[in-house]
Write a protein that holds these residues in place. Structure first.
Motif, PDB file in Angstrom:
ATOM      1  N   GLU A  61      48.092  73.215  75.115  1.00 44.20           N
ATOM      2  CA  GLU A  61      47.956  73.604  73.708  1.00 44.20           C
ATOM      3  C   GLU A  61      46.513  73.494  73.249  1.00 44.20           C
ATOM      4  OE1 GLU A  61      51.953  71.708  71.803  1.00 44.20           O
ATOM      5  OE2 GLU A  61      50.706  70.422  73.062  1.00 44.20           O
ATOM      6  N   ASP A  62      46.115  74.370  72.336  1.00 41.79           N
ATOM      7  CA  ASP A  62      44.817  74.205  71.708  1.00 41.79           C
ATOM      8  C   ASP A  62      44.959  73.181  70.582  1.00 41.79           C
ATOM      9  OD1 ASP A  62      45.906  75.502  69.468  1.00 41.79           O
ATOM     10  OD2 ASP A  62      44.891  77.406  69.868  1.00 41.79           O
ATOM     11  N   LYS A  63      43.905  72.943  69.843  1.00 48.75           N
ATOM     12  CA  LYS A  63      43.961  71.849  68.868  1.00 48.75           C
ATOM     13  C   LYS A  63      44.902  72.116  67.694  1.00 48.75           C
ATOM     14  CE  LYS A  63      40.059  72.724  65.726  1.00 48.75           C
ATOM     15  NZ  LYS A  63      38.818  72.131  65.176  1.00 48.75           N
ATOM     16  N   GLU A  64      45.299  73.381  67.500  1.00 47.92           N
ATOM     17  CA  GLU A  64      46.230  73.714  66.427  1.00 47.92           C
ATOM     18  C   GLU A  64      47.658  73.888  66.935  1.00 47.92           C
ATOM     19  OE1 GLU A  64      44.469  77.112  64.527  1.00 47.92           O
ATOM     20  OE2 GLU A  64      43.155  75.863  63.298  1.00 47.92           O
ATOM     21  N   VAL A 504      41.560  58.835  59.591  1.00 44.04           N
ATOM     22  CA  VAL A 504      40.616  59.205  60.648  1.00 44.04           C
ATOM     23  C   VAL A 504      39.209  59.040  60.078  1.00 44.04           C
ATOM     24  CG1 VAL A 504      39.832  61.022  62.211  1.00 44.04           C
ATOM     25  CG2 VAL A 504      42.255  60.868  61.600  1.00 44.04           C
ATOM     26  N   LYS A 505      38.389  58.271  60.754  1.00 51.24           N
ATOM     27  CA  LYS A 505      37.028  58.029  60.269  1.00 51.24           C
ATOM     28  C   LYS A 505      36.268  59.340  60.081  1.00 51.24           C
ATOM     29  CE  LYS A 505      36.909  53.423  60.337  1.00 51.24           C
ATOM     30  NZ  LYS A 505      36.692  52.609  59.124  1.00 51.24           N
ATOM     31  N   SER A 506      35.390  59.344  59.094  1.00 46.45           N
ATOM     32  CA  SER A 506      34.656  60.565  58.757  1.00 46.45           C
ATOM     33  C   SER A 506      33.732  61.036  59.877  1.00 46.45           C
ATOM     34  CB  SER A 506      33.835  60.338  57.479  1.00 46.45           C
ATOM     35  OG  SER A 506      32.932  59.258  57.642  1.00 46.45           O
ATOM     36  N   TYR A 507      33.382  60.132  60.796  1.00 47.39           N
ATOM     37  CA  TYR A 507      32.495  60.519  61.899  1.00 47.39           C
ATOM     38  C   TYR A 507      33.260  61.088  63.100  1.00 47.39           C
ATOM     39  CZ  TYR A 507      33.707  55.665  63.180  1.00 47.39           C
ATOM     40  OH  TYR A 507      34.376  54.488  63.442  1.00 47.39           O
ATOM     41  N   VAL A 508      34.586  61.161  62.986  1.00 50.37           N
ATOM     42  CA  VAL A 508      35.398  61.770  64.048  1.00 50.37           C
ATOM     43  C   VAL A 508      35.613  63.239  63.713  1.00 50.37           C
ATOM     44  CG1 VAL A 508      37.604  61.775  65.274  1.00 50.37           C
ATOM     45  CG2 VAL A 508      36.548  59.599  64.597  1.00 50.37           C
ATOM     46  N   GLY A 509      35.134  64.123  64.562  1.00 47.34           N
ATOM     47  CA  GLY A 509      35.271  65.554  64.341  1.00 47.34           C
ATOM     48  C   GLY A 509      36.375  66.142  65.198  1.00 47.34           C
ATOM     49  N   GLY A 510      36.820  67.349  64.838  1.00 50.35           N
ATOM     50  CA  GLY A 510      37.795  68.068  65.642  1.00 50.35           C
ATOM     51  C   GLY A 510      39.243  67.870  65.252  1.00 50.35           C
ATOM     52  N   TYR A 511      39.506  67.012  64.239  1.00 51.97           N
ATOM     53  CA  TYR A 511      40.901  66.792  63.846  1.00 51.97           C
ATOM     54  C   TYR A 511      41.422  68.062  63.168  1.00 51.97           C
ATOM     55  CZ  TYR A 511      45.112  64.315  62.462  1.00 51.97           C
ATOM     56  OH  TYR A 511      46.418  63.930  62.341  1.00 51.97           O
ATOM     57  N   PRO A 512      42.587  68.571  63.581  1.00 58.98           N
ATOM     58  CA  PRO A 512      43.060  69.866  63.075  1.00 58.98           C
ATOM     59  C   PRO A 512      43.600  69.814  61.646  1.00 58.98           C
ATOM     60  CG  PRO A 512      44.726  68.888  64.472  1.00 58.98           C
ATOM     61  CD  PRO A 512      43.521  67.982  64.565  1.00 58.98           C
ATOM     62  N   LYS A 513      43.582  70.960  60.993  1.00 55.49           N
ATOM     63  CA  LYS A 513      44.199  71.092  59.679  1.00 55.49           C
ATOM     64  C   LYS A 513      45.667  71.505  59.816  1.00 55.49           C
ATOM     65  CE  LYS A 513      39.926  72.326  57.248  1.00 55.49           C
ATOM     66  NZ  LYS A 513      39.234  73.344  56.432  1.00 55.49           N
ATOM     67  N   VAL A 514      46.003  72.091  60.959  1.00 57.15           N
ATOM     68  CA  VAL A 514      47.376  72.518  61.238  1.00 57.15           C
ATOM     69  C   VAL A 514      47.714  72.149  62.679  1.00 57.15           C
ATOM     70  CG1 VAL A 514      48.949  74.484  61.436  1.00 57.15           C
ATOM     71  CG2 VAL A 514      47.214  74.469  59.638  1.00 57.15           C
ATOM     72  N   ASN A 515      48.871  71.529  62.875  1.00 53.57           N
ATOM     73  CA  ASN A 515      49.389  71.277  64.220  1.00 53.57           C
ATOM     74  C   ASN A 515      50.853  70.867  64.064  1.00 53.57           C
ATOM     75  OD1 ASN A 515      50.138  69.952  66.747  1.00 53.57           O
ATOM     76  ND2 ASN A 515      47.980  70.111  67.294  1.00 53.57           N
ATOM     77  N   PRO A 516      51.782  71.829  64.099  1.00 52.91           N
ATOM     78  CA  PRO A 516      53.196  71.548  63.781  1.00 52.91           C
ATOM     79  C   PRO A 516      53.855  70.483  64.647  1.00 52.91           C
ATOM     80  CG  PRO A 516      52.788  73.909  63.790  1.00 52.91           C
ATOM     81  CD  PRO A 516      51.563  73.258  64.348  1.00 52.91           C
ATOM     82  N   LEU A 517      53.406  70.335  65.895  1.00 50.94           N
ATOM     83  CA  LEU A 517      54.013  69.343  66.772  1.00 50.94           C
ATOM     84  C   LEU A 517      53.268  68.008  66.740  1.00 50.94           C
ATOM     85  CD1 LEU A 517      54.853  71.546  69.896  1.00 50.94           C
ATOM     86  CD2 LEU A 517      56.340  70.926  67.990  1.00 50.94           C
ATOM     87  N   GLY A 518      52.139  67.976  66.061  1.00 56.78           N
ATOM     88  CA  GLY A 518      51.381  66.728  65.970  1.00 56.78           C
ATOM     89  C   GLY A 518      50.822  66.260  67.302  1.00 56.78           C
ATOM     90  N   TYR A 521      45.169  66.005  71.177  1.00 55.65           N
ATOM     91  CA  TYR A 521      44.531  65.661  72.447  1.00 55.65           C
ATOM     92  C   TYR A 521      43.134  65.102  72.177  1.00 55.65           C
ATOM     93  CZ  TYR A 521      48.071  68.697  74.663  1.00 55.65           C
ATOM     94  OH  TYR A 521      49.243  69.272  75.087  1.00 55.65           O
ATOM     95  N   THR A 522      42.776  64.020  72.823  1.00 55.40           N
ATOM     96  CA  THR A 522      41.449  63.436  72.629  1.00 55.40           C
ATOM     97  C   THR A 522      40.348  64.414  73.038  1.00 55.40           C
ATOM     98  OG1 THR A 522      42.329  61.214  72.982  1.00 55.40           O
ATOM     99  CG2 THR A 522      39.955  61.477  73.187  1.00 55.40           C
ATOM    100  N   LYS A 523      40.622  65.276  74.006  1.00 53.75           N
ATOM    101  CA  LYS A 523      39.594  66.216  74.484  1.00 53.75           C
ATOM    102  C   LYS A 523      39.156  67.203  73.394  1.00 53.75           C
ATOM    103  CE  LYS A 523      42.715  69.714  76.443  1.00 53.75           C
ATOM    104  NZ  LYS A 523      43.114  70.430  77.679  1.00 53.75           N
ATOM    105  N   HIS A 524      39.948  67.335  72.331  1.00 53.88           N
ATOM    106  CA  HIS A 524      39.583  68.233  71.235  1.00 53.88           C
ATOM    107  C   HIS A 524      38.780  67.522  70.144  1.00 53.88           C
ATOM    108  CE1 HIS A 524      43.350  70.710  72.467  1.00 53.88           C
ATOM    109  NE2 HIS A 524      42.275  71.174  73.061  1.00 53.88           N
ATOM    110  N   LEU A 525      38.609  66.217  70.267  1.00 55.17           N
ATOM    111  CA  LEU A 525      37.888  65.435  69.264  1.00 55.17           C
ATOM    112  C   LEU A 525      36.472  65.130  69.728  1.00 55.17           C
ATOM    113  CD1 LEU A 525      40.762  62.882  68.461  1.00 55.17           C
ATOM    114  CD2 LEU A 525      40.271  65.032  67.288  1.00 55.17           C
ATOM    115  N   TYR A 526      35.632  64.691  68.786  1.00 57.23           N
ATOM    116  CA  TYR A 526      34.255  64.313  69.131  1.00 57.23           C
ATOM    117  C   TYR A 526      33.713  63.390  68.045  1.00 57.23           C
ATOM    118  CZ  TYR A 526      33.135  68.026  65.754  1.00 57.23           C
ATOM    119  OH  TYR A 526      33.059  68.799  64.620  1.00 57.23           O
ATOM    120  N   ILE A 527      32.650  62.684  68.360  1.00 57.75           N
ATOM    121  CA  ILE A 527      32.005  61.779  67.401  1.00 57.75           C
ATOM    122  C   ILE A 527      30.789  62.471  66.797  1.00 57.75           C
ATOM    123  CG2 ILE A 527      30.926  59.525  67.070  1.00 57.75           C
ATOM    124  CD1 ILE A 527      33.884  59.400  67.832  1.00 57.75           C
TER     125      ILE A 527
END
Length: 529
Positions: A61-64, A504-518, A521-527
């Motif tokens: 799955e992609d991040k969404e 989620v801390k403000s310095y964590v990037g990549g958190y999705p706005k939509v993801n129905p299954l919740g 994946y950590t690989k989609h996040l970044y600092i």
């Protein structure tokens, strides 16, 4: 001057290089301690959160939450839509450097349905429609007959008994991940220990301290490693949301599993950019053990369901975007329109009156109350909901119900529920894929998560027809008919449709706005800092 300038330029370049290449680390709250990190044997959200990082399936799955190619580089589908042929990436490798092959997937799928392995998710291969899957689980055919075959090292063929519209979505679930045969044969049950395990996902297991932390580091053998920015992720099991919040405030956790519902509004005011809420394909409900009297009587089940004030639960007890549930399948499911059962159209006063009437009909009263326990896994959230519902039953049913609460840690709770050693148990299900069957299959005969022990031939027949119906409108109409049967027979009490609120801390990037299954994946996040 020229020397000083050169020195300054060199120092600046070094600082910029160090900053750009600084180790990126993330600490994720994870609720409970996972029961296992073996994808074939796993169940539950705590384990899935980690195993999604450790293993990769044919489709992922992609991040969404959209289904995309994973370990497969391509696939073809036969004209009759019953044969899927996957090409495994040439550069797909295990964390020890061995190539990932089609044989690894064949071994994993067959291990999943092997009655000797007794995987909790063995039913999953049946609902995926894989040829002979059902017969193997029923002991009618050998494991070797499963319709999954490696044609060569990089070609996997999967045969279905009939077209399954959600098949590609279904094989993105971690249960279908490959497992390393030679490692399992060498170490047996100990193969998932840090010193032994090999994985094929974006991360590998570095450390596992039970009830303290699970540490993953970037897998240098992962084919897409250049896009993975978090170098190290630590999952910490923190069952109590207030404790997790305190650790988040102290800077010990960057990303919480949940947040205390009672703190939601204040957190929304104080740190609005750090509060994240996602709608989810999932329902929170109570199992009613139909093997135990009087829960085998539909009148008891209906009375208890009617007397739950879902508006109070969602707005007062929770209040983070949850919706009242009167059917099993949530409205967020793609292409699905939930039926509206008659009791959903009543006022709560009318529902309470009907519930009390049923209890009187059954002979229960304040002088002769129905007494039982609610089983739940340790969590402030679950306790708050259970206390609220127990109070509703006591008040609305005029003392004809007396409830006590019983909490267990995650692994024990699962075993109690599985063995049927309970009367009423809290449960929740987040979809394995975005389709109505991901919920409705749970109540079919033989499903390992059918903890109500519900049996209805009509229900199972309609589900079998729906699975192989390729027309989306017709299939979803069948699902709605099945959902109506749940409302009629009430083997469960649907309480609310999930939303996922966390910090989620403000310095964590990549958190999705939509993801129905919740599925995050950590690989989609970044600092970002």
């Amino acid at each position: 001057m020229q020397v000083k300038t050169i020195i300054k330029s060199t120092l600046l370049a070094c600082l910029l290089f160090t900053s750009a290449n600084a180790m990126q680390e993330l600490v994720r709250g994870n609720g409970a301690e996972p029961a296992t990190l073996d994808p074939t044997l796993g169940e539950g959200i705590p384990g899935s959160n980690i195993m999604r990082d450790l293993y990769e399936t044919l489709m992922t799955e992609d991040k969404e939450g959209n289904v995309i190619l994973g370990q497969a580089s391509s696939y073809t589908i036969s004209d009759d839509k019953k044969v899927y042929t996957f090409k495994i990436r040439e550069n797909a490798k295990w964390s020890n450097g061995d190539p990932v092959t089609a044989h690894d997937f064949e071994y994993s799928f067959k291990r999943g349905v092997d009655p000797k392995v007794a995987a909790r998710y063995s039913w999953y291969f049946k609902i995926l429609g894989i040829k002979n899957g059902a017969a193997i689980l029923e002991g009618k055919k050998p494991v070797s007959s499963l319709g999954v075959k490696a044609l060569d090292d990089k070609t996997l063929e999967i045969n279905l008994h009939s077209p399954i519209p959600y098949f590609l979505m279904g094989i993105s679930h971690v249960t279908t991940a490959p497992v390393p045969k030679k490692i399992i044969e060498r170490y047996g049950k100990n193969w998932t220990k840090p010193a032994n395990i090999v994985t094929n996902g974006a991360y590998k297991l570095q450390e596992w301290v039970v009830n303290e932390k699970i540490v993953l580091t970037k897998n240098d053998m992962y084919y897409d490693k250049a896009k993975v920015q978090i170098d190290k992720v630590t999952f910490v099991p923190i069952p109590e949301q207030s404790t997790e919040l305190n650790r988040y405030k102290a800077g010990d956790v960057d990303y919480t599993d949940e947040l205390p519902k009672s703190k939601y509004q204040s957190l929304l005011k104080s740190i609005p950019n750090e509060v994240k809420v996602l709608g989810r394909v999932g329902t929170y409900y109570y199992y009613l053990n139909m093997k135990k009297k009087p829960f085998d009587d539909v009148r008891v089940r209906k009375a208890l369901s009617y007397a739950v004030n879902r508006d109070i639960i969602t707005k007062k007890v929770l209040g983070t975007g949850e919706k009242p549930a009167y059917t099993f399948v949530p409205n967020i499911v793609s292409g699905y329109t939930a039926p509206v059962p008659e009791y959903a159209t009543w006022t709560q006063k009318e529902r309470n009156a009907k519930a009390l009437s049923l209890m009187k009909e059954l002979g229960y009263s304040k002088e002769n109350p129905l007494k039982f326990e609610i089983l739940y896994n340790t969590s402030e959230q679950h306790k708050r909901v259970a206390l609220a519902i127990a109070s509703m039953w006591k008040t609305s049913l005029k003392g004809s119900v007396v409830v006590s609460l019983k909490n267990q840690e995650w692994k024990t709770y699962l075993e109690e529920k599985k063995s049927g050693n309970y009367q009423v148990a809290r449960a929740g299900w987040i979809g394995d894929y975005n389709e109505a069957s991901t919920m409705l299959d749970l109540l079919t005969v033989g499903h390992s998560s059918n903890s109500s022990f519900y049996e209805n031939p009509q229900y199972d027949k309609l589900m079998n027809i729906a699975r192989s119906t390729t027309d989306d409108i017709k299939r979803n109409k069948l699902y709605a008919d099945v959902d109506s049967i749940v409302a009629r027979d009430m083997p469960i009490i649907p309480i609310y449709q999930y939303s996922q609120a966390r910090l989620v801390k403000s310095y964590v990037g990549g958190y999705p706005k939509v993801n129905p299954l919740g599925a995050i994946y950590t690989k989609h996040l970044y600092i970002k800092k």
